[in-house]
Scaffold this motif. Structure first.
Motif, mmCIF file in Angstrom:
data_model
loop_
_atom_site.group_PDB
_atom_site.id
_atom_site.type_symbol
_atom_site.label_atom_id
_atom_site.label_comp_id
_atom_site.label_asym_id
_atom_site.label_seq_id
_atom_site.Cartn_x
_atom_site.Cartn_y
_atom_site.Cartn_z
ATOM 1 N N ARG A 18 0.846 -1.225 0.042
ATOM 2 C CA ARG A 18 -0.020 0.037 -0.005
ATOM 3 C C ARG A 18 0.925 1.434 -0.046
ATOM 4 O O ARG A 18 0.514 2.164 -0.601
ATOM 5 C CB ARG A 18 -0.913 0.058 1.265
ATOM 6 N N ASP A 34 1.443 4.242 -3.145
ATOM 7 C CA ASP A 34 1.012 5.637 -2.801
ATOM 8 C C ASP A 34 2.319 6.622 -3.333
ATOM 9 O O ASP A 34 3.017 7.343 -2.774
ATOM 10 C CB ASP A 34 0.866 5.859 -1.318
ATOM 11 N N THR A 85 3.142 10.493 -2.823
ATOM 12 C CA THR A 85 3.559 10.687 -1.591
ATOM 13 C C THR A 85 4.911 10.785 -1.572
ATOM 14 O O THR A 85 5.682 11.503 -1.116
ATOM 15 C CB THR A 85 2.809 9.985 -0.495
ATOM 16 N N GLU A 95 -0.209 11.011 10.470
ATOM 17 C CA GLU A 95 -1.543 10.234 10.139
ATOM 18 C C GLU A 95 -2.508 10.890 10.444
ATOM 19 O O GLU A 95 -3.536 10.837 9.454
ATOM 20 C CB GLU A 95 -1.402 9.175 11.460
ATOM 21 N N ALA A 128 -3.888 12.748 7.307
ATOM 22 C CA ALA A 128 -4.071 11.674 6.338
ATOM 23 C C ALA A 128 -3.018 11.244 5.357
ATOM 24 O O ALA A 128 -3.040 10.864 4.351
ATOM 25 C CB ALA A 128 -5.089 12.219 5.283
ATOM 26 N N TYR A 129 -1.710 11.435 6.005
ATOM 27 C CA TYR A 129 -0.374 10.542 5.555
ATOM 28 C C TYR A 129 -0.236 9.144 5.917
ATOM 29 O O TYR A 129 -0.322 8.986 7.026
ATOM 30 C CB TYR A 129 0.912 11.541 5.803
ATOM 31 N N ASP A 130 0.216 8.379 5.109
ATOM 32 C CA ASP A 130 0.963 7.091 5.615
ATOM 33 C C ASP A 130 2.252 7.275 5.912
ATOM 34 O O ASP A 130 2.894 7.438 5.008
ATOM 35 C CB ASP A 130 0.287 5.968 4.322
ATOM 36 N N TYR A 132 5.282 8.166 3.375
ATOM 37 C CA TYR A 132 6.112 9.250 3.525
ATOM 38 C C TYR A 132 7.455 9.288 4.054
ATOM 39 O O TYR A 132 8.615 9.978 3.878
ATOM 40 C CB TYR A 132 5.312 10.153 4.526
#
Lengths: 245, 241
Positions: free
Chosen positions: A20, A24, A27, A121, A124-126, A130
């Motif tokens: 996942r 992304d 990002t 987090e 809304a960042y993983d 990041y």
């Protein structure tokens, strides 16, 4: 004692999260070049410093071993083979395990204990996308680049030592260098270096994200990251020798 | 609405939440008071899925947070602004870049991102410090920057974790005013956790007290002041015994 089901579930969950994070791209891709500069380009001086002395010592050692037994041009063969296959990747990897592994673990660990990872987090960042992916990719790409430079410098200083201190000519040194050279020597070393970069950066990230208990925890996890990184390099070194040689 | 439903959480042998239940109604500011280390911040972290409950759960707008998949959790987090106790600013970024971080995830046009960043910094009185780094500003300014980062997202809910801790009385009062103004102007639902009673009475429409992992008492500021519950009275009055 964890059951097999729990272990499989843990590994499956980790693989899913990694996939996942990798997907992304939006990002991590803008951060990749910066990390390549920070983890790779900025590590070149220490890698070259080590390579200079490795080349000198190898030339002197091989002369000491070969004098009176085999022709002196074998100095070139030993310097080239040893630096490409083993000392270039491993010594550079060890140095970078200290520099890069500690840097990553301390930075992410500090972010963890100051709630910056939680803040990521909530925005809304993983954290995987990041923080982890750009560092791991950058190290995997840049370790071989730094190692290639170190190999080049090591061979050059070996040659310089041979022609100035060992009564060898450039032709003799190059003759030895070419005598046993195979293209595999180079890519073997660079594949090892890439695997070292991956494991050092991943260890630094995971130890950083596992950090708890303030400054003491940052210090502890940073030390762990370096120790585990060095141990992993030695284990991988043996693994690649077993698989590829 | 945020609803805590019989929430249980333990860390190792330490039971932190032991059947915590509370409703946080829309449009109001609910203050959760309790001793240091009683689990107030743990409660906030459950709302945004940073922690998973051992039993029970948290519902936000009727949806159980720990049952959401990754995409749903991201969508939920976009509706919630979280103001951290330590501000939790990214120290390698300027205050303006910190505010932009959340906006960058919302696929807004650049002009909108710039205008929202400027508005949020102006709202907290930090327009002149936009280009400074967290290490170059005071603790109060860092807290305000954390608020700007949260409100720039135009959230439905704002979670405030000890917003006045570590601030001098004047700066604390300024922070209270900022919290009231933010709630009034943006129409947000706020949940504030604090052990600062002056601040709790100043900003709270409702006050709930967390004690031994559960809600000990809940009511308006006046009701809490008038309570005969000895545990609540001791905490409100700050008596050691």
């Amino acid at each position: 004692m964890k059951s097999a089901r729990e272990i499989v579930s843990f590994i499956g969950g980790a693989a899913l999260r990694a996939w996942r994070s990798l997907r992304d791209v939006g990002t991590w891709s803008p951060l990749l070049v910066g990390q390549m500069r920070r983890l790779g380009v900025d590590s070149i001086p220490i890698a070259l410093f080590i390579a200079v002395f490795t080349g000198i010592v190898l030339a002197l050692l091989s002369s000491y071993i070969f004098t009176g037994t085999v022709p002196n041009y074998f100095v070139g063969a030993l310097v080239g083979k040893t630096i490409m296959l083993e000392l270039g990747p491993v010594l550079t990897g060890m140095a970078l395990a200290g520099r890069v592994g500690a840097n990553i673990a301390a930075e992410i660990g500090t972010m963890k204990v100051t709630e910056q990872v939680d803040a990521l987090e909530t925005l809304a960042y993983d954290p995987g996308s990041y923080l982890v992916v750009p560092r791991v990719l950058a190290a995997t790409v840049m370790f071989p680049v730094v190692t290639a430079l170190a190999i080049g410098v090591g061979v050059l200083t070996g040659w310089f030592t041979a022609i100035n201190l060992l009564d060898l000519t450039t032709l003799e040194f190059v003759k030895g260098l070419r005598m046993f050279y195979q293209f595999k020597d180079l890519w073997f070393g660079l594949i090892k270096a890439a695997s070292f970069g991956l494991v050092v950066a991943l260890t630094g990230c995971l130890r950083g994200l596992a950090t708890q208990n303030g400054a003491e925890g940052v210090g502890r996890e940073t030390t762990r990251a370096v120790v585990i990184g060095c141990e992993a390099i030695l284990a991988l070194d043996a693994f690649w020798a077993l698989v590829l040689l | 609405m945020i609803r805590f439903d019989n929430l249980h959480k333990r860390f190792g042998a330490k039971v932190v939440l032991d059947g915590f239940s509370l409703d946080v109604p829309d449009g109001a500011t609910t203050v959760l008071i309790g001793a240091s280390g009683s689990g107030k911040s743990v409660i906030l972290k459950h709302i945004v899925g940073l922690l998973q409950p051992d039993a029970g759960g948290v519902d936000v707008d009727g949806r159980r947070v720990d049952a959401l998949d990754t995409e749903e959790l991201v969508a939920l987090r976009r509706q919630i602004g979280y103001v951290f106790q330590s501000a939790a600013l990214f120290d390698s970024m300027t205050l303006a870049e910190n505010v932009r971080m959340g906006l960058a995830r919302q696929q807004l046009p650049e002009s909108e991102v710039a205008s929202r960043t400027a508005d949020a910094l102006a709202h907290v009185g930090l327009s002149d410090a936009a280009g400074r780094y967290p290490a170059e500003v005071s603790g109060g300014m860092r807290k305000r920057a954390g608020i700007a980062r949260a409100i720039a997202l135009r959230p439905r809910y704002i979670l405030w974790d000890e917003p006045t801790s570590g601030l001098d009385p004047v700066t604390s009062a300024t922070m209270d005013r900022l919290m009231r103004r933010t709630a009034a102007e943006l129409g947000t639902t706020s949940l504030v956790v604090t052990h600062d009673m002056r601040s709790a009475f100043a900003v709270g429409d409702r006050i709930a007290m967390l004690h031994e992992g559960r809600v000990r008492a809940v009511g308006t500021g006046e009701a809490m002041r008038a309570t005969s519950d000895p545990v609540v009275r001791q905490f409100i009055e700050g008596r050691p015994e």
